[in-house]
Write an enzyme that holds these catalytic residues in place. Structure first.
Site, PDB file in Angstrom:
ATOM      1  N   HIS A   1      -2.370  11.025   5.425  1.00 35.91           N
ATOM      2  CA  HIS A   1      -3.510  10.193   5.821  1.00 35.91           C
ATOM      3  C   HIS A   1      -3.162   9.234   6.962  1.00 35.91           C
ATOM      4  O   HIS A   1      -3.845   9.242   7.998  1.00 35.91           O
ATOM      5  CB  HIS A   1      -4.075   9.451   4.601  1.00 35.91           C
TER       6      HIS A   1
ATOM      7  N   GLU B   1      -1.205  -2.711   1.250  1.00 27.82           N
ATOM      8  CA  GLU B   1      -2.222  -2.576   0.221  1.00 27.82           C
ATOM      9  C   GLU B   1      -1.753  -1.690  -0.946  1.00 27.82           C
ATOM     10  O   GLU B   1      -2.012  -2.011  -2.100  1.00 27.82           O
ATOM     11  CB  GLU B   1      -3.501  -1.989   0.848  1.00 27.82           C
ATOM     12  N   ASP B   2      -1.062  -0.613  -0.630  1.00 29.24           N
ATOM     13  CA  ASP B   2      -0.805   0.397  -1.661  1.00 29.24           C
ATOM     14  C   ASP B   2       0.630   0.485  -2.162  1.00 29.24           C
ATOM     15  O   ASP B   2       0.907   1.216  -3.104  1.00 29.24           O
ATOM     16  CB  ASP B   2      -1.198   1.797  -1.133  1.00 29.24           C
TER      17      ASP B   2
HETATM   18 MN    MN Z   1      -6.164   4.156   4.774  1.00 27.05          MN
END
Ligand code: MN
Length: 730
Positions: free
Chosen positions: A52, A80-81
């Site tokens: 991605h 974020e992840d």
């Molecule tokens: Mn993304």
């Protein structure tokens, strides 16, 4: 894993192609860093997560963005992840990249809920303003575009949510930035999930007539190409079917079947110069019959998003209308990539003309005269909303405030009642001082209480919006009346007391209506307000009362009452006793007078004197606990004597106030500011913490009289967080 490596290498090649100066090692280490960070995660389709960020970076590279932006896009999901934090990115790839990643993360965290159109516009503006750096928006758009392309693997509900958000937020932003190609794709992908049936209807219909369209477009394309070639104009001619969503909109807004929608095809002629654009237009209008009123010159008058082209609609051979867009290559890149193309193809562009067509970055461009294209993008900030700030209510509404706005502005923008009852403010869940400057995307919550004392005058200097300021002023004006009433009442009562009419007046309240009528006041408060304001003197009111009392006494020959009314006023007594230190001691002249420390009386207080053993008379308030206790002791009883205030009014009297408040930042400053604002003569101010998150301030100050003191107490009580202000020390 081979696929991943391949995908990365494709990206690297693409960036190298437009940016030969690329630091390959740096890009590669960003890829490896991101791949490692995401290594345990997969996409919905089962592929490694890193596919991605690579795909999004490809889109960013298509936009022609700089090295930092491509690297930041590879890293855009790690904060974020994964467990990676800002500092780590800053250390490895520099602050610029870290800021970009941080910016994208913040945008990702904005919660989206469906709102009215006005709300959507504010939300869009907020995202733009939050981004600060335009590259953050461009990376976010690339991220969203790739997510939309791969949305089929998500659950129905999530697909719809994302599609709606894309349609309402990201496609319009792409449009505003002039990124037509991306806008179209975002719209079509959104439509696919928002109205799959409608979408398929159009694509199926187009597909079923594919051959007709193809041959039609081919013949038109050939005719145009041949003609322009004969005329010696170097050009490229493209034919395309308009994007699905634009057809969909036409069908639904005009309530038509697809077969009734003309103008499905569009042709694009791209040439080298502006002069050629107009030449081509002449040839097109010579070849086909133009539709009146459909010619638009966006070269002479560019769209606000800096789009330029000539548009015309003509009728083709079979009576089918089609649109032709004529533009230069440079205009074409601008139309495809909007602001992103701005620096990509900046070299060799007439800078002045360039500024003209992109008004909202003009000021930035001017500041960037001598920097090269890559530096330019680093410096390019979205300043279109620099004078606005966008924040959320707890329920997700976006509130638009002037830059520098505080929780006070926010509260008043909700409702004046919210502002007037505000007792605290939370930003992103934390209690904050009232002068906190709100930031884009903050969630602001106002705590209100019916027990609030209302806004204080210093809020006027904190509030930034004229709306809040005028509402505060309005309130203060009303409050001023209350202050006036307090002042007026005190002056009136003191005048009554001076005339020894206090008791009589309270016993004969029945005469009040007549007095008010004579003085033309509707209520007693109106009279007090007038006295407090200075519209009428207390003496006049008291004289009226004396007249009325006499009138009331006469018919019944109330001897006692008349005697009391005609008693000598205190003023007369004053001539007998000489004031000492502002105090008249009954029957004693020139005695030493001091004010007790325990209750620190000020003019207006009811007072008594105590004959001390070495220092003359000590003056106490008549409600002083020491006096009350002492009076109960027979041996001290006859040492208490009557004293009264002389009418000098010029001296000042020292007193002490204790203030209890929630312990917070700026408390001392607020107290000091308030005291300065009311011109209090402060001798000492100390604040200390006590238990329960509270603080106690002790204020030694000089006041002229009781009214002044009341005024000070009033003002201090209005300071945010103050629980209690009382006379006396602690
Ligand atoms: Mn993304």
């Amino acid at each position: 894993m081979d696929n991943v490596r391949e995908a990365y290498e494709h990206l690297e090649k693409k960036v190298l192609n437009y940016n030969p100066g690329l630091n390959i090692q740096r890009l590669r280490s960003a890829f490896e860093f991101a791949e490692n960070a995401h290594r345990t995660q997969t996409r919905k389709d089962g592929s490694p997560y890193i596919t991605h960020p690579i795909a999004a970076a490809e889109i960013v590279a298509d936009m022609g963005l700089d090295e930092d932006a491509v690297i930041a896009c590879l890293l855009h999901d790690v904060i974020e992840d994964t467990s990676i934090v800002y500092d780590e990115i800053a250390k490895k790839f520099g602050v610029s990249v870290a800021n970009l990643v941080d910016g994208v993360t913040k945008l990702t965290r904005v919660v989206y809920t469906t709102k009215e159109e006005e709300q959507m516009e504010n939300l869009r503006k907020m995202l733009m303003a939050m981004a600060k750096d335009i590259r953050v928006i461009l990376i976010k758009i690339a991220d969203r575009l790739h997510n939309m392309r791969t949305m089929e693997y998500h659950a129905e509900k999530k697909r719809r949510e994302k599609a709606l958000e894309t349609m309402e937020i990201y496609a319009p932003i792409a449009h505003r930035l002039g990124m037509q190609k991306i806008k179209w794709e975002l719209e079509d992908l959104s439509l696919l999930y928002l109205d799959p049936v409608g979408y398929r209807e159009i694509t199926d219909a187009l597909e079923s007539r594919r051959e007709t369209f193809d041959s039609f477009m081919q013949s038109i394309q050939e005719r145009i190409s041949e003609r322009l070639e004969e005329s010696g104009i170097k050009c490229k001619v493209y034919g395309r079917i308009k994007h699905i969503y634009s057809i969909y909109r036409k069908m639904y807004s005009q309530n038509k079947e697809l077969s009734e929608v003309f103008d499905l095809c569009a042709f694009r002629v791209i040439v080298d110069s502006i002069a050629d654009c107009y030449n081509v237009l002449g040839h097109i209008h010579d070849l086909f019959k133009p539709v009146l009123g459909r010619f638009k010159d966006y070269i002479g008058t560019p769209k606000p998003n800096m789009y330029q082209s000539l548009h015309t609609t003509v009728i083709g051979t079979e009576g089918i209308p089609f649109e032709v867009q004529i533009r230069t290559w440079e205009m074409h890149h601008t139309a495809e990539y909007g602001i992103a193309a701005h620096w990509k193809y900046k070299e060799g562009i007439d800078r002045h003309a360039d500024e003209e067509k992109f008004a909202w970055v003009r000021s930035l461009l001017e500041a960037q005269q001598d920097t090269d294209a890559m530096d330019f993008v680093q410096e390019l900030k979205i300043n279109m909303f620099a004078d606005e700030v966008f924040v959320f209510t707890p329920s997700g509404d976006v509130i638009n405030l002037p830059a520098g706005a505080t929780p006070i502005d926010f509260a008043y923008s909700i409702h004046s009642a919210v502002g007037n009852r505000m007792t605290g403010a939370k930003v992103n869940g934390r209690m904050v001082p009232y002068d906190t400057e709100l930031q884009n995307g903050d969630i602001v919550e106002i705590i209100t209480s019916g027990a609030s004392k209302g806004p204080s005058r210093d809020w006027l200097s904190i509030a930034k919006s004229s709306e809040a300021r005028s509402k505060i002023k309005q309130w203060l004006k009303k409050e001023k009346r209350e202050e006036n009433i307090i002042h007026g009442k005190a002056a009136f009562e003191s005048e009554l007391r001076r005339n020894n009419l206090m008791t009589t007046f309270t016993e004969r309240e029945d005469i009040l209506p007549a007095i008010l009528k004579k003085l033309s006041f509707a209520t007693l408060d109106d009279m007090y307000a007038a006295i407090g304001f200075g519209g009428m003197t207390a003496t006049r009111a008291v004289n009226r009362i004396r007249d009325e009392l006499i009138k009331a006494a006469k018919p019944s020959h109330d001897k006692l009452l008349l005697d009391r009314i005609n008693q000598q006023p205190a003023e007369a007594q004053q001539k007998v006793g000489k004031a000492s230190n502002g105090i008249i001691v009954e029957g004693v002249e020139n005695c030493l007078v001091k004010f007790s420390r325990c209750c620190a009386p000020v003019p207006g207080d009811d007072i008594v004197g105590f004959i001390t053993k070495g220092y003359g008379v000590s003056v106490h308030r008549s409600d002083c606990p020491n006096y009350l206790n002492s009076r109960a002791r027979p041996e001290e009883a006859d040492r208490w004597i009557r004293v009264s205030w002389a009418n000098s009014g010029k001296e000042s009297y020292q007193t002490v106030l204790s203030l209890t408040a929630k312990d917070r930042e700026h408390l001392v400053i607020d107290i000091a500011t308030t005291l300065a604002a009311i011109k209090a003569k402060v001798r000492a101010l100390s604040v200390r913490e006590i238990e329960g998150g509270l603080a106690v301030a002790q204020i030694s100050m000089e006041v002229g009289d009781r009214d002044e003191l009341r005024f000070a107490i009033n003002k201090l009580s209005a300071i945010p967080g103050v629980n209690e202000v009382r006379r006396g020390g602690v």
